[in-house]
Design a protein around this motif. Structure first.
Motif, PDB file in Angstrom:
ATOM      1  N   UNK A  69      39.245  40.737  47.754  1.00 37.07           N
ATOM      2  CA  UNK A  69      39.964  41.987  47.487  1.00 37.07           C
ATOM      3  C   UNK A  69      41.329  41.922  48.157  1.00 37.07           C
ATOM      4  N   UNK A  70      42.392  42.209  47.391  1.00 37.20           N
ATOM      5  CA  UNK A  70      43.736  42.179  47.977  1.00 37.20           C
ATOM      6  C   UNK A  70      44.376  43.553  47.920  1.00 37.20           C
ATOM      7  N   UNK A  71      45.216  43.785  48.929  1.00 41.41           N
ATOM      8  CA  UNK A  71      45.878  45.089  49.088  1.00 41.41           C
ATOM      9  C   UNK A  71      47.148  45.122  48.267  1.00 41.41           C
ATOM     10  N   UNK A 116      38.814  48.616  55.642  1.00 45.15           N
ATOM     11  CA  UNK A 116      39.378  47.277  55.455  1.00 45.15           C
ATOM     12  C   UNK A 116      40.779  47.384  54.859  1.00 45.15           C
ATOM     13  N   UNK A 117      40.942  48.233  53.856  1.00 46.88           N
ATOM     14  CA  UNK A 117      42.262  48.408  53.230  1.00 46.88           C
ATOM     15  C   UNK A 117      43.280  48.893  54.251  1.00 46.88           C
ATOM     16  N   UNK A 126      44.123  46.588  45.226  1.00 46.07           N
ATOM     17  CA  UNK A 126      44.921  46.305  44.033  1.00 46.07           C
ATOM     18  C   UNK A 126      44.169  45.358  43.098  1.00 46.07           C
ATOM     19  N   UNK A 127      43.585  44.288  43.659  1.00 49.55           N
ATOM     20  CA  UNK A 127      42.812  43.349  42.836  1.00 49.55           C
ATOM     21  C   UNK A 127      41.473  43.064  43.492  1.00 49.55           C
ATOM     22  N   UNK A 133      47.558  41.538  52.256  1.00 48.12           N
ATOM     23  CA  UNK A 133      46.379  41.028  52.961  1.00 48.12           C
ATOM     24  C   UNK A 133      45.172  40.928  52.051  1.00 48.12           C
ATOM     25  N   UNK A 134      44.193  40.132  52.478  1.00 49.02           N
ATOM     26  CA  UNK A 134      42.996  39.879  51.669  1.00 49.02           C
ATOM     27  C   UNK A 134      41.748  40.185  52.495  1.00 49.02           C
TER      28      UNK A 134
END
Length: 130
Positions: free
Chosen positions: A128-130, A14-15, A105-106, A22-23
């Motif tokens: 989850x955000x990149x 996904x990352x 990242x988060x 992106x999320x």
């Protein structure tokens, strides 16, 4: 996903697929919900042209199985029965967060039923955000 390493692989992929900023959003049924459903008799939902019956069965340790039956009306009093058994892995929220934080990242949590996640949370969304 029946092994936790598969979860890690989903996070890695996904990352890699996300553009910067992106999320990736996904949800899980918490261990609480799995335990509640596995201690109850099968649940049925009746719709106009179908009946869906599902049963959560704890198999061993952190593993469970979701048994699904769908009775779909084909006309009059005739129904077609479809069945599926889906294996699953019950995972502590903290373990999912830790693995997601290795790739993103988060990582934020959202409980659609409450202002914030609690021990009573049954469905939990991960943002989850990149």
């Amino acid at each position: 996903l029946t092994r936790f390493e598969q979860w890690r692989e989903v996070f890695r992929r996904a990352r890699k697929a996300l553009a910067p900023g992106g999320v990736f959003i996904f949800d899980v049924n918490t261990i609480r919900k799995i335990d509640l459903y596995s201690s109850e008799p099968p649940h049925a939902e009746v719709h106009r042209d179908a009946i869906c019956i599902f049963d959560v069965v704890r198999t061993r340790g952190d593993r469970y199985r979701l048994d699904l039956r769908l009775l779909k009306r084909t006309g009059g009093r005739t129904f077609i029965l479809s069945e599926a058994s889906v294996p699953g892995l019950a995972v502590q929220t903290s373990r999912i967060v830790a693995a997601a934080k290795q790739e993103f990242r988060t990582v934020s949590l959202f409980d659609p039923e409450r202002k914030k996640p609690s021990p009573d949370t049954e469905e939990l969304y991960f943002i989850c955000s990149k």
